[in-house]
Design an enzyme around this catalytic site. Structure first.
Site, PDB file in Angstrom:
ATOM      1  N   LYS A 275      -9.775   2.270  -2.807  1.00 62.39           N
ATOM      2  CA  LYS A 275     -10.089   1.719  -1.489  1.00 62.39           C
ATOM      3  C   LYS A 275     -11.495   2.108  -1.047  1.00 62.39           C
ATOM      4  O   LYS A 275     -11.864   3.279  -1.054  1.00 62.39           O
ATOM      5  CB  LYS A 275      -9.047   2.226  -0.477  1.00 62.39           C
ATOM      6  CG  LYS A 275      -9.079   1.573   0.887  1.00 62.39           C
ATOM      7  CD  LYS A 275      -7.858   2.052   1.678  1.00 62.39           C
ATOM      8  CE  LYS A 275      -7.774   1.404   3.046  1.00 62.39           C
ATOM      9  NZ  LYS A 275      -6.526   1.794   3.748  1.00 62.39           N
TER      10      LYS A 275
ATOM     11  N   GLU B 249       0.838  -1.205   0.000  1.00 60.30           N
ATOM     12  CA  GLU B 249       0.000   0.000   0.000  1.00 60.30           C
ATOM     13  C   GLU B 249       0.876   1.259   0.000  1.00 60.30           C
ATOM     14  O   GLU B 249       1.828   1.370   0.758  1.00 60.30           O
ATOM     15  CB  GLU B 249      -0.894  -0.011   1.238  1.00 60.30           C
ATOM     16  CG  GLU B 249      -1.849   1.169   1.323  1.00 60.30           C
ATOM     17  CD  GLU B 249      -2.692   1.157   2.596  1.00 60.30           C
ATOM     18  OE1 GLU B 249      -3.700   1.870   2.636  1.00 60.30           O
ATOM     19  OE2 GLU B 249      -2.342   0.421   3.560  1.00 60.30           O
TER      20      GLU B 249
ATOM     21  N   CYS C 171      -5.640  -2.837   2.314  1.00 64.39           N
ATOM     22  CA  CYS C 171      -5.477  -2.757   3.759  1.00 64.39           C
ATOM     23  C   CYS C 171      -6.800  -2.914   4.523  1.00 64.39           C
ATOM     24  O   CYS C 171      -7.264  -4.026   4.704  1.00 64.39           O
ATOM     25  CB  CYS C 171      -4.764  -1.473   4.136  1.00 64.39           C
ATOM     26  SG  CYS C 171      -3.978  -1.543   5.780  1.00 64.39           S
TER      27      CYS C 171
END
Length: 302
Positions: free
Chosen positions: A118, A45, A168
Site C-alpha cells: 500500500k 483488505e 483501500c
C-alpha cells in the site's frame, strides 16, 4: 495466453475472530466462487485478521507475518488446486520494525505472481494506519521489478489477466489508477476495509458510501478499465464496515454489487476485448497531454 473474458469474483467477509477461522471462511468462499467459474478471486483488505488500526496498540504487530508465510502457503495450495488466481491482502512483516499493508497475488499454479504494498497510508480517527504501516517502495527502475521487488504501482501478470491492485486509501487517487492503467492492467482491484464511524453514520453515512463508489467508478471511466472493490462487513469496535463490494465496467456501470451486511461473493464477467471498444469511443488515453503534466509531481502549485 491472454483470456478475452475473465470471470472475476470478490469475497465480502466479516472478521471471523481468529486467523485460522478467517482463512477457513475465505477458503469456503473461494471454493464456492471457483465452482461457479471464477478465475480471479479477490479478498478484502487484511482479510485474515480484525482491522487492527482503531488504536495505536503494539500488540497488534503480532498479527503480521512474512511473505511467503502460513497464510500465503495455505492460499497458494488452494490456488494451485482450483487453478484460480487469489488476491490475498495481509498484514506483512517485512523485517524487524518494517511492516506493510500488502497484497500477495497467487497465480493459478500456486506461485506468487507479485506483491503490492500500500502506497497511500491514512491517519484518521479509528484508522491510525501510519502507526503500523510503512508505505510501499517506489522509484526502482522498471527493469528491476519482479514478484519479489514490488515497485510502486506495479502491474502483476497472472494466468488470466494483468492486475493493478491498490489497497483501500489508494482508491481515492486518480494518479494511481492512471499509472496502473498505463502499465497495462486489464482489471483494477481495490481490497478495502472502510465503514461508518458510529457517531457519523446518521449525518454523513450515505454521502460517504456514495463518494467511495463514485471515486472508483470514475477510475473505470477515465481509464476504460474494469474495477473491483471487495470490502468487509460487520461491526468492529466503533466502526461498522459497510460492505457494498462491487464490480464496474469500463463505462463506469455497476455490473455486480453486494449489500451492506452479509458475507458473500460478488461475480461478473469481464470482457477484456470490451476495453478496446470503450477506449476507441472515449479516447481519453489517446488525448492525454503528456507534455503538460510535469506539475503533477509537485505537492502544490504555489
Amino acid at each position: 495466453m491472454k483470456f478475452p473474458k475473465v470471470q472475476l469474483a470478490l469475497v465480502q467477509m466479516r472478521d471471523a475472530g481468529s486467523k485460522t477461522a478467517s482463512i477457513a471462511a475465505a477458503t469456503t468462499w473461494i471454493e464456492r466462487a471457483a465452482a461457479e467459474g471464477a478465475q480471479v478471486i479477490c479478498l478484502q483488505e487484511l482479510f485474515a485478521t480484525c482491522y487492527p488500526c482503531q488504536a495505536e496498540d503494539h500488540t497488534m504487530f503480532d498479527l503480521a507475518e512474512s511473505i511467503p508465510g502460513p497464510t500465503t502457503d495455505a492460499l497458494a495450495e488452494l490456488a494451485r488446486r482450483l487453478e484460480v488466481v487469489i488476491v490475498c491482502p495481509m498484514f506483512e512483516k517485512r523485517a524487524a520494525g518494517v511492516y506493510h499493508n500488502t497484497v500477495a497475488v497467487l497465480d493459478a499454479d500456486g506461485t506468487i505472481a507479485g506483491i503490492y504494498r500500500k502506497m497511500h497510508i491514512p491517519d484518521d480517527p479509528l484508522y491510525y494506519e501510519k502507526f503500523y504501516f510503512t508505505p510501499g517502495d517506489a522509484g526502482q527502475p522498471r527493469a528491476s521489478v519482479g514478484p519479489d521487488k514490488p515497485n510502486g504501482f506495479n502491474v502483476i501478470s497472472t494466468r488470466y489477466a494483468k492486475l493493478g491492485v491498490g489497497i483501500c486509501w489508494d482508491q481515492w487517487y486518480p494518479e494511481a489508477a492512471r499509472l496502473f492503467a498505463l502499465a497495462g492492467a486489464d482489471i483494477l482491484l481495490y481490497p478495502t476495509a472502510i465503514g461508518w464511524i458510529d457517531e457519523e453514520k446518521e449525518e454523513f453515512g450515505a454521502g460517504q458510501l456514495d463518494a467511495w463508489m463514485t471515486s472508483m467508478r470514475a477510475h473505470a471511466i477515465a481509464n476504460g478499465i474494469f474495477v473491483g472493490a471487495p470490502n468487509r462487513v460487520g461491526i468492529e469496535g466503533r466502526v461498522e464496515f459497510w460492505g457494498n463490494s462491487f464490480i464496474v465496467s469500463p463505462r463506469g456501470e455497476v455490473i455486480a454489487k453486494a449489500n451492506s451486511a452479509d458475507d458473500g461473493i460478488v461475480t461478473a464477467e469481464c470482457s477484456l476485448e470490451e476495453m478496446d471498444v470503450v477506449r476507441t469511443h472515449w479516447p481519453f488515453l489517446r488525448d492525454r497531454r503528456v507534455d503538460a503534466y510535469s506539475d503533477l509531481t509537485r505537492r502544490f502549485i504555489d
